[in-house]
Scaffold this active site. Structure first.
Site, PDB file in Angstrom:
ATOM      1  N   GLU A 116       0.854  -1.181  -0.093  1.00  0.00           N
ATOM      2  CA  GLU A 116       0.128   0.060   0.078  1.00  0.00           C
ATOM      3  C   GLU A 116       0.804   1.420  -0.121  1.00  0.00           C
ATOM      4  O   GLU A 116       2.080   1.221   0.287  1.00  0.00           O
ATOM      5  CB  GLU A 116      -1.124  -0.065   1.272  1.00  0.00           C
ATOM      6  N   CYS A 166      -1.782  -4.706  -5.357  1.00  0.00           N
ATOM      7  CA  CYS A 166      -2.148  -6.290  -4.950  1.00  0.00           C
ATOM      8  C   CYS A 166      -1.166  -7.297  -4.859  1.00  0.00           C
ATOM      9  O   CYS A 166      -0.336  -7.249  -5.807  1.00  0.00           O
ATOM     10  CB  CYS A 166      -3.552  -6.866  -5.631  1.00  0.00           C
ATOM     11  N   GLU A 223      -1.551 -10.136  -5.934  1.00  0.00           N
ATOM     12  CA  GLU A 223      -1.479 -11.124  -6.895  1.00  0.00           C
ATOM     13  C   GLU A 223      -0.709 -10.302  -8.253  1.00  0.00           C
ATOM     14  O   GLU A 223       0.052 -10.956  -9.119  1.00  0.00           O
ATOM     15  CB  GLU A 223      -2.986 -11.123  -7.637  1.00  0.00           C
ATOM     16  N   CYS A 248      -9.227  -9.283  -6.832  1.00  0.00           N
ATOM     17  CA  CYS A 248      -9.860  -8.252  -7.687  1.00  0.00           C
ATOM     18  C   CYS A 248      -9.963  -8.148  -9.097  1.00  0.00           C
ATOM     19  O   CYS A 248      -9.235  -9.213  -9.750  1.00  0.00           O
ATOM     20  CB  CYS A 248      -9.616  -6.750  -7.214  1.00  0.00           C
TER      21      CYS A 248
HETATM   22 ZN    ZN Z   1      -6.136  -7.114  -7.089  1.00  0.00          ZN
END
Ligand code: ZN
Length: 127
Positions: free
Chosen positions: A44, A53, A55, A86
């Site tokens: 973040e 993210c 992934e 997401c």
């Molecule tokens: Zn994601």
């Protein structure tokens, strides 16, 4: 590599998550077609939109090392219930591995398996 081994690597990567704003720590472990594992965690930023993210961190690590064929990805996160990728991460995965197996886990390490196309049936394709 078994699903359980890949999940263990995702859990290990989750420990490195940098999530001081959401507190939501995620780890991902990406298995390449030739049996290598690339892990990632969410990272973040104070400027929230710059956050990435777990992934995509794993995918970008692999691609940056010349690997573009993938067989499976395990995803582990904090919080309760199953943690699903997401839409942005699904689209990035689809670029390289539209048939990839996704191993989704919950806080008790129970897992569910999906094919990417089940989760993103109408992905964007540049024609
Ligand atoms: Zn994601």
């Amino acid at each position: 590599m078994t699903n359980e081994e890949l999940i263990a690597k995702a859990r290990q990567a989750q420990q490195n998550a940098y999530a001081p704003y959401s507190g939501f720590k995620v780890g991902a472990a990406l298995l390449s077609g030739d049996g290598k594992v690339f892990t990632g965690c969410n990272v973040e930023n104070a400027s929230y939109g710059l956050s990435v993210c777990a992934e995509r961190t794993a995918i970008f690590k692999a691609v940056s090392e010349g690997i573009k064929e993938f067989a499976a990805m395990a995803i582990a996160g904090s919080g309760e219930g199953f943690i699903y990728p997401c839409g942005a991460c699904l689209q990035v995965l689809a670029e390289f591995a539209p048939e990839i197996k996704l191993i989704i886990t919950d806080e008790k390490n129970r897992s569910k398996e999906y094919n990417l196309q089940e989760m993103l049936p109408r992905l964007f394709v540049l024609r």
